[in-house]
Write an enzyme that holds these catalytic residues in place. Sequence first.
Site, PDB file in Angstrom:
ATOM      1  N   ASP A  81      40.162  33.064  45.086  1.00 41.48           N
ATOM      2  CA  ASP A  81      40.079  33.895  43.881  1.00 41.48           C
ATOM      3  C   ASP A  81      40.409  35.341  44.275  1.00 41.48           C
ATOM      4  O   ASP A  81      39.812  35.897  45.201  1.00 41.48           O
ATOM      5  CB  ASP A  81      38.673  33.814  43.274  1.00 41.48           C
ATOM      6  CG  ASP A  81      38.589  34.548  41.955  1.00 41.48           C
ATOM      7  OD1 ASP A  81      38.852  33.908  40.927  1.00 41.48           O
ATOM      8  OD2 ASP A  81      38.272  35.758  41.950  1.00 41.48           O
ATOM      9  N   ASN A 125      44.511  44.556  36.584  1.00 45.53           N
ATOM     10  CA  ASN A 125      45.213  44.501  35.292  1.00 45.53           C
ATOM     11  C   ASN A 125      44.924  45.745  34.463  1.00 45.53           C
ATOM     12  O   ASN A 125      45.821  46.310  33.827  1.00 45.53           O
ATOM     13  CB  ASN A 125      44.788  43.255  34.515  1.00 45.53           C
ATOM     14  CG  ASN A 125      45.635  42.057  34.884  1.00 45.53           C
ATOM     15  OD1 ASN A 125      46.765  42.197  35.333  1.00 45.53           O
ATOM     16  ND2 ASN A 125      45.087  40.874  34.696  1.00 45.53           N
ATOM     17  N   HIS A 127      49.358  44.697  33.221  1.00 40.12           N
ATOM     18  CA  HIS A 127      49.491  43.254  33.374  1.00 40.12           C
ATOM     19  C   HIS A 127      50.763  42.868  34.110  1.00 40.12           C
ATOM     20  O   HIS A 127      50.805  41.821  34.771  1.00 40.12           O
ATOM     21  CB  HIS A 127      49.468  42.585  31.988  1.00 40.12           C
ATOM     22  CG  HIS A 127      48.110  42.626  31.351  1.00 40.12           C
ATOM     23  ND1 HIS A 127      47.125  41.703  31.620  1.00 40.12           N
ATOM     24  CD2 HIS A 127      47.571  43.498  30.451  1.00 40.12           C
ATOM     25  CE1 HIS A 127      46.043  41.986  30.924  1.00 40.12           C
ATOM     26  NE2 HIS A 127      46.285  43.072  30.195  1.00 40.12           N
ATOM     27  N   ASP A 172      50.764  40.386  37.207  1.00 41.68           N
ATOM     28  CA  ASP A 172      51.577  39.178  37.386  1.00 41.68           C
ATOM     29  C   ASP A 172      52.274  39.188  38.748  1.00 41.68           C
ATOM     30  O   ASP A 172      52.388  38.153  39.415  1.00 41.68           O
ATOM     31  CB  ASP A 172      52.624  39.078  36.271  1.00 41.68           C
ATOM     32  CG  ASP A 172      51.998  38.775  34.921  1.00 41.68           C
ATOM     33  OD1 ASP A 172      50.823  38.366  34.895  1.00 41.68           O
ATOM     34  OD2 ASP A 172      52.690  38.951  33.903  1.00 41.68           O
ATOM     35  N   GLU A 214      43.400  33.956  37.955  1.00 44.31           N
ATOM     36  CA  GLU A 214      43.703  34.454  39.293  1.00 44.31           C
ATOM     37  C   GLU A 214      43.172  33.518  40.376  1.00 44.31           C
ATOM     38  O   GLU A 214      43.022  33.910  41.530  1.00 44.31           O
ATOM     39  CB  GLU A 214      43.099  35.846  39.470  1.00 44.31           C
ATOM     40  CG  GLU A 214      41.571  35.888  39.542  1.00 44.31           C
ATOM     41  CD  GLU A 214      40.916  35.947  38.174  1.00 44.31           C
ATOM     42  OE1 GLU A 214      39.722  36.300  38.094  1.00 44.31           O
ATOM     43  OE2 GLU A 214      41.596  35.637  37.170  1.00 44.31           O
TER      44      GLU A 214
END
Length: 410
Positions: free
Chosen positions: A287, A295, A300, A304, A331
Amino acid sequence: MSAPLFRPIATTLIRSVFLWATLCALAIGSIQAAYSYIHVQDRFELAVREIGQTNVPLLSVSIWDIEPEAIRRQLEVIAARPEIGYVSLTVTTGQTFSAGDKGLTNDRPRRFDIPPPGRPVGVIGNLEIFENPAAFYRELIYTLGIASLGYGVLTLLICILIAYLLKRDLERPLRRVAQFASELTPNRLTIPLELARSPGHGRDEIDLVVEGFSVLQSGINSHIANLDEQVAQRTAELESALAAIHRLSTIDPLTGCFNRRLFNERIQEELDRAIRYQRALAVIFCDIDHFKRINDTCGHLLGDQVLQEAAECFRRELRGHIDWVARYGGEEFVIVLPETSLPAAIATAERLRLALTESMVALLPGLTVTASFGVTQHVPGETVQELLQRADNQLYAAKAAGRNQTLPRL
């Protein structure tokens, strides 16, 4: 020489039937249908109005006493009536209650203002009742059906006439066409279709069918020469489309990893293989730490890119065609290590953790990106769900212990 005048066979049949059926049934049927429609509509509207007026006092008391359950029961009783399709009640306080099939709503509901109990002045709610068209038409059809029995003999005569005309002008030629089609084989493609029609019948749809067969036969003969090539081309296109569909259904479009759907299918296969050959199987849950913060602060788009770089880092560090990684959600990644013991899996996870942090330096200068890892190895008698739950528990413990670490430790 000009082609014969085209005269549709349907027009001939319709003219013949129209002369007999229209004079006998149209006038009586139209008058009867109009009368029945108006009569049923008036009776239906009266029944809906009586239902609304009867239930307004009861709803007034329930609204005044603030009894939502009583309101719902009363609305369900109203909606249960066959004449009612959907009923909606809006209280002046803003509450809304409804019952019935919402798909039966229309722009012509019956509206009733609901006054306070015992007071002719004031409004505490509005009741809207939508009629049930199915019930209306059932009653209308029933009424018209009873009326239709009165001229059943006329209908029978019309059917006999239509059957005679169809048999003479349509059935016999089409039977010959059907027989020709059933006997049509590759070695008979050059034999034309011929029909014995009465002289002076005119050019109609049957002749168009005969001409269509001729065109079809010519087209098939010219198409057979390159049929194999077209079949091969279509097969290649189909295989390409199927491969694209399979990729879309199994690959995460953002990271290029396997998606959750394929993971759920393949992890069971890996477990069955490990049990069958008595080999080790390890699972790593990963994680990205504080991904929401990334973010929120960097956007964002950069988030990504972090996920994409993490997936690429894992693929570089793992054994090709043996280990595999899937995006488990958000994630979170899950890495499957066949034929790997727990110590080796812990070492792999620690190597991935360090490599991930290093690979993020160029992507996010000045911002350290870390990840937490939870590792577990399958034990005899354990199901897939139990294996994944233990790995998830280890991940949770790593995050609770401060993140940016691998648990358990060597």
